[in-house]
Design a protein around this motif. Structure first.
Motif, PDB file in Angstrom:
ATOM      1  N   VAL A  94       0.841  -1.194   0.000  1.00 50.12           N
ATOM      2  CA  VAL A  94       0.000   0.000   0.000  1.00 50.12           C
ATOM      3  C   VAL A  94       0.882   1.252   0.000  1.00 50.12           C
ATOM      4  O   VAL A  94       0.574   2.259  -0.633  1.00 50.12           O
ATOM      5  N   HIS A  95       2.002   1.173   0.677  1.00 49.46           N
ATOM      6  CA  HIS A  95       2.867   2.333   0.929  1.00 49.46           C
ATOM      7  C   HIS A  95       4.033   2.458  -0.047  1.00 49.46           C
ATOM      8  O   HIS A  95       4.610   3.521  -0.191  1.00 49.46           O
ATOM      9  N   TRP A  96       4.343   1.397  -0.774  1.00 46.97           N
ATOM     10  CA  TRP A  96       5.593   1.371  -1.540  1.00 46.97           C
ATOM     11  C   TRP A  96       5.547   2.293  -2.755  1.00 46.97           C
ATOM     12  O   TRP A  96       4.495   2.760  -3.172  1.00 46.97           O
ATOM     13  N   ALA A  97       6.727   2.541  -3.338  1.00 45.34           N
ATOM     14  CA  ALA A  97       6.820   3.453  -4.482  1.00 45.34           C
ATOM     15  C   ALA A  97       6.570   2.754  -5.813  1.00 45.34           C
ATOM     16  O   ALA A  97       6.179   3.391  -6.786  1.00 45.34           O
ATOM     17  N   GLY A  98       6.819   1.448  -5.893  1.00 45.30           N
ATOM     18  CA  GLY A  98       6.543   0.692  -7.111  1.00 45.30           C
ATOM     19  C   GLY A  98       7.759   0.219  -7.878  1.00 45.30           C
ATOM     20  O   GLY A  98       7.628  -0.503  -8.863  1.00 45.30           O
ATOM     21  N   ALA A 192      -4.614   3.648 -15.997  1.00 42.43           N
ATOM     22  CA  ALA A 192      -3.232   4.128 -16.025  1.00 42.43           C
ATOM     23  C   ALA A 192      -3.017   5.158 -14.926  1.00 42.43           C
ATOM     24  O   ALA A 192      -3.956   5.791 -14.443  1.00 42.43           O
ATOM     25  N   CYS A 193      -1.748   5.328 -14.551  1.00 45.64           N
ATOM     26  CA  CYS A 193      -1.367   6.300 -13.536  1.00 45.64           C
ATOM     27  C   CYS A 193      -1.821   7.704 -13.941  1.00 45.64           C
ATOM     28  O   CYS A 193      -1.603   8.138 -15.074  1.00 45.64           O
ATOM     29  N   GLN A 194      -2.430   8.403 -13.015  1.00 50.08           N
ATOM     30  CA  GLN A 194      -2.915   9.759 -13.274  1.00 50.08           C
ATOM     31  C   GLN A 194      -1.935  10.827 -12.792  1.00 50.08           C
ATOM     32  O   GLN A 194      -2.257  12.022 -12.834  1.00 50.08           O
ATOM     33  N   GLN A 195      -0.757  10.395 -12.325  1.00 50.71           N
ATOM     34  CA  GLN A 195       0.292  11.336 -11.904  1.00 50.71           C
ATOM     35  C   GLN A 195      -0.204  12.277 -10.798  1.00 50.71           C
ATOM     36  O   GLN A 195       0.090  13.471 -10.783  1.00 50.71           O
ATOM     37  N   ILE A 196      -0.937  11.703  -9.852  1.00 51.08           N
ATOM     38  CA  ILE A 196      -1.516  12.499  -8.763  1.00 51.08           C
ATOM     39  C   ILE A 196      -0.441  12.948  -7.773  1.00 51.08           C
ATOM     40  O   ILE A 196      -0.524  14.017  -7.174  1.00 51.08           O
ATOM     41  N   GLY A 202      -1.008   5.623  -0.344  1.00 52.90           N
ATOM     42  CA  GLY A 202      -1.928   4.705  -0.993  1.00 52.90           C
ATOM     43  C   GLY A 202      -2.345   5.271  -2.330  1.00 52.90           C
ATOM     44  O   GLY A 202      -2.622   6.469  -2.445  1.00 52.90           O
ATOM     45  N   CYS A 203      -2.379   4.444  -3.354  1.00 51.92           N
ATOM     46  CA  CYS A 203      -2.685   4.902  -4.709  1.00 51.92           C
ATOM     47  C   CYS A 203      -4.189   5.121  -4.853  1.00 51.92           C
ATOM     48  O   CYS A 203      -4.967   4.167  -4.824  1.00 51.92           O
ATOM     49  N   LYS A 204      -4.587   6.380  -5.013  1.00 49.78           N
ATOM     50  CA  LYS A 204      -6.015   6.708  -5.072  1.00 49.78           C
ATOM     51  C   LYS A 204      -6.683   6.230  -6.356  1.00 49.78           C
ATOM     52  O   LYS A 204      -7.914   6.115  -6.419  1.00 49.78           O
ATOM     53  N   LYS A 208      -1.215   1.647  -9.251  1.00 51.62           N
ATOM     54  CA  LYS A 208      -0.036   0.980  -8.680  1.00 51.62           C
ATOM     55  C   LYS A 208      -0.436  -0.385  -8.127  1.00 51.62           C
ATOM     56  O   LYS A 208      -1.438  -0.512  -7.424  1.00 51.62           O
ATOM     57  N   TRP A 209       0.355  -1.390  -8.434  1.00 51.03           N
ATOM     58  CA  TRP A 209       0.071  -2.749  -7.957  1.00 51.03           C
ATOM     59  C   TRP A 209       0.126  -2.816  -6.436  1.00 51.03           C
ATOM     60  O   TRP A 209       1.066  -2.305  -5.809  1.00 51.03           O
ATOM     61  N   SER A 210      -0.868  -3.411  -5.856  1.00 52.86           N
ATOM     62  CA  SER A 210      -0.897  -3.696  -4.422  1.00 52.86           C
ATOM     63  C   SER A 210      -1.707  -4.959  -4.221  1.00 52.86           C
ATOM     64  O   SER A 210      -2.751  -5.139  -4.858  1.00 52.86           O
TER      65      SER A 210
END
Length: 521
Positions: A94-98, A192-196, A202-204, A208-210
Motif C-alpha cells: 500500500v505504501h511502496w513506491a513501485g 493508467a497512472c494519473q500522476q496524482i 496509498g494509490c487513489k 499501482k500494484w498492491s
C-alpha cells in the motif's frame, strides 16, 4: 467470501498480507488450496486513502511499540519507529513506491564475489539468478511492471527531468523512468497512472500494484481464500513431534482465538516475523521456532540509505507526479575501486512539506532549517538505495517492554558497517555533483529515514547452521513452517526488494502445493 472453521486443520495459514503473504495466498487459492490470511491491521480500501501525510500515517503505519538500539542515527531520531511499515491489508504494498528491479547476478553470490569482508556475515544465496529469472518473469507479468512484456515506461515528472539532466552532465548512462509496478496504460482492470503524486499514502486511482486490490480479491473470488483483518498473531503452536499445528491470535476485540493449520507461512516483515518466531518459544523449542542455528533475528539489513535534495533558482515542484519517477543505476555495479564493495542506486524521491520538515534534519531549527523549507518549491530530490552488509550483531531481539497484548516487543539493533558508511558518503558526493552539474544553488545531504526496506533476520542458507530457511523459504527445522517475506533474504542487493519477494512467493506456492499434493506436509 469464504469463511473457514477455526478447527479446520487442512488450511494454510499465512500471517501477513503484503507482497509475500498476499501473493502466496492468491497463488495457493488459485491452485484449489484453502487459505486463511491473518492480518494485524484493518482493511482500508482505495476510497479510504487520504492524501495527507500525517493522517495517512496514522491510518496505515505500524505504530505499535518498538525499541531500537545501536549507533545508527535512526535510534537517536526515531527510537520507537526504527521501521516504517504498514499495518493494513496489503501490507507495505500500500505504501511502496513501485520500483521493481531484478537482482544482478553477483548479488546472489556476494561471499564468492566480495571475499572475506571483516565484520560482515556474508553468505551466498542457495539459489542463482538463473533459477529465479523465470519466476521474476512471472512476477513482472502479474504486477504489470513497465519496460517488461511490452509495457511502456511511465512519463517523467519535473523531479525526474532534473535527475536525468544531471545524470547526463556527469556522464551516467543507465537512467530511465524505471521498471515500475504502476500501470502506464490500462491493464488488469485498472487504469493508467494519473500522476496524482503523494504515492506513499496509498494509490487513489489503483494504478499501482498492491495485493490489497489485485492478488487478494482474485484469491477471494476463488472461494479458497479468507482474509481476517485486525487479527494479531501471538504464537505459532506445534505438536509433540515439533510439527506446527496452528496459531493463537487476538481478534479485533482483543479476544484470544485459535486457528488450526496444515501449513503456516510467516509473512509479517523482517521485524515482526522473527519476533513471532521468538515469541513462539516452547519447551521443545526454548530459543524460538526454527532457531536451532541461533540465526532467527540476526543479519538484519535495511539498505544503505540517505537522500540528497537540491535547491534551484527556478521551480521544480518535485511532489507532482509519480514519487519514484526516475532511477540512475550506474553506481549499482560492484567496483571495489570506489572504496567499498557492492553498489547503490539513485531514485527520485519527494516528501510532502510536513514530512520534509520532519526528516530533512530531525530536531533542526533556526535560519538554515527555515531557509531550506523556503526552498521547498524549488527542490529536486533523490533517495540512495545501496547494498548493506549483513552482520550477525544487527538483529531483532525481544525486549522487556510489552505491547498491549502483553507480548515482548521487538528491539531493533543496528550499527553501520564501514562499507555502508563509505557507500553512503560516496552517494552523497555523487548526488550533490549530479545536481550541481545542472545549476543547484544548494544541496542537502539527508540522514536515513526509518527503514522501509527491512530484510534478513530469517535468511536463506544451503546449510541449516547458517540460516533459518532453505531456498524455498521452508524452515530447516520444521517441515510445514515457511517464511514468505523479505526476512528470508540472504543479502539485500542494490535495489528495491518487492519484485524479488513476489517472485519468491510465486515460486514458493508451487513448492508448497507440490509438497501438499504428495502429502509430504
Amino acid at each position: 467470501m469464504a469463511q473457514f472453521d477455526q478447527k479446520d486443520d487442512g488450511v494454510v495459514v499465512i500471517i501477513g498480507s503484503g507482497a509475500g503473504g498476499g501473493t502466496l495466498g492468491n497463488e495457493l487459492a488459485q491452485k484449489g488450496i484453502k487459505v486463511v490470511i491473518l492480518e494485524a491491521g484493518a482493511r482500508n480500501e482505495i476510497q479510504d486513502f487520504v492524501n495527507d501525510e500525517w493522517e495517512s500515517f496514522a491510518q496505515l503505519a505500524w505504530t505499535d511499540m518498538r525499541v531500537s538500539s545501536g549507533s545508527w542515527r535512526v535510534a537517536k531520531d526515531f527510537p520507537n519507529l526504527p521501521a516504517w511499515i504498514v499495518k493494513s491489508v496489503g501490507g507495505s504494498t500500500v505504501h511502496w513506491a513501485g520500483a521493481s528491479l531484478r537482482f544482478d547476478e553477483h548479488e546472489f553470490k556476494v561471499a564468492s564475489t566480495y571475499g572475506g569482508l571483516k565484520g560482515a556475515n556474508l553468505l551466498d544465496w542457495p539459489l542463482t539468478k538463473a533459477e529465479l529469472d523465470p519466476w521474476y518473469a512471472k512476477a513482472e507479468d502479474r504486477m504489470g511492471v513497465t519496460r517488461t512484456n511490452g509495457i511502456p515506461g511511465l512519463p517523467g515528472n519535473n523531479n525526474e527531468k532534473v535527475l536525468e539532466a544531471g545524470a547526463r552532465k556527469v556522464g551516467y548512462k543507465d537512467f530511465s523512468t524505471g521498471r515500475m509496478a504502476i500501470n502506464s496504460q490500462p491493464r488488469d482492470d485498472r487504469g493508467a497512472c494519473q500522476q496524482i503524486g503523494f504515492c506513499f499514502q496509498g494509490c487513489k486511482s489503483g494504478a499501482k500494484w498492491s495485493t490489497l486490490y489485485t492478488e487478494i480479491p482474485k484469491g477471494e473470488a476463488t472461494g479458497n481464500l479468507e482474509v481476517r483483518p485486525n487479527c494479531h498473531v501471538a504464537k505459532i503452536e506445534h505438536d509433540a513431534t515439533g510439527k506446527v499445528t496452528g496459531v493463537v491470535y487476538f481478534d479485533a476485540n482483543g479476544t484470544t482465538q485459535r486457528q488450526k493449520a496444515r501449513v503456516v507461512a510467516v509473512a509479517g516483515n523482517s521485524i515482526e516475523s522473527p519476533r513471532l518466531l521468538l515469541n513462539s518459544a516452547s519447551a521443545k523449542y526454548p530459543d524460538g521456532l526454527a532457531n536451532s542455528s541461533g540465526q532467527v533475528g540476526r543479519n538484519y539489513m535495511r539498505h544503505v540509505t540517505g537522500s540528497v535534495y537540491a535547491a534551484f533558482d527556478k521551480s521544480v515542484h518535485m511532489y507532482r507526479g509519480t514519487t519514484m519517477a526516475g532511477i540512475v543505476r550506474d553506481e549499482a555495479r560492484n567496483d571495489p575501486g570506489r572504496g567499498f564493495v557492492g553498489g547503490y542506486e539513485m531514485e527520485t524521491l519527494s516528501l510532502g512539506l510536513p514530512f520534509m520538515a520532519a526528516f530533512l534534519n530531525p530536531g533542526a531549527w533556526g535560519r538554515p532549517f527555515t531557509a531550506a523549507m523556503e526552498n521547498y518549491p524549488r527542490m529536486a530530490g533523490m533517495w540512495l538505495v545501496g547494498e548493506d552488509m549483513p552482520q550477525e550483531t544487527n538483529r531483532i531481539t525481544l525486549d522487556k517492554e510489552k505491547d498491549k497484548f502483553g507480548l515482548p516487543v521487538a528491539n531493533v539493533h543496528y550499527d553501520d558497517h564501514p562499507n555502508d558508511i563509505a557507500m553512503r558518503n560516496h552517494g552523497y558526493k555523487q548526488g550533490a555533483a549530479l545536481y550541481e552539474a545542472v545549476g543547484a544553488i544548494q544541496t542537502y545531504p539527508t540522514t536515513p529515514y526509518p527503514s522501509t526496506h527491512n530484510l534478513g533476520t530469517n535468511r536463506m542458507s544451503e546449510k541449516p547452521r547458517d540460516g533459518v530457511v532453505n531456498k524455498f523459504g521452508q524452515t530447516h527445522d520444521i517441515k510445514n513452517l515457511f517464511v514468505s517475506d523479505g526476512s528470508q533474504f540472504t543479502t539485500s542487493a542494490a535495489c528495491n526488494p518487492t519484485l524479488t519477494i513476489v517472485a519468491l512467493a510465486v515460486r514458493q506456492a508451487d513448492h508448497i502445493a507440490g509438497l501438499m499434493g504428495r502429502k509430504d506436509i
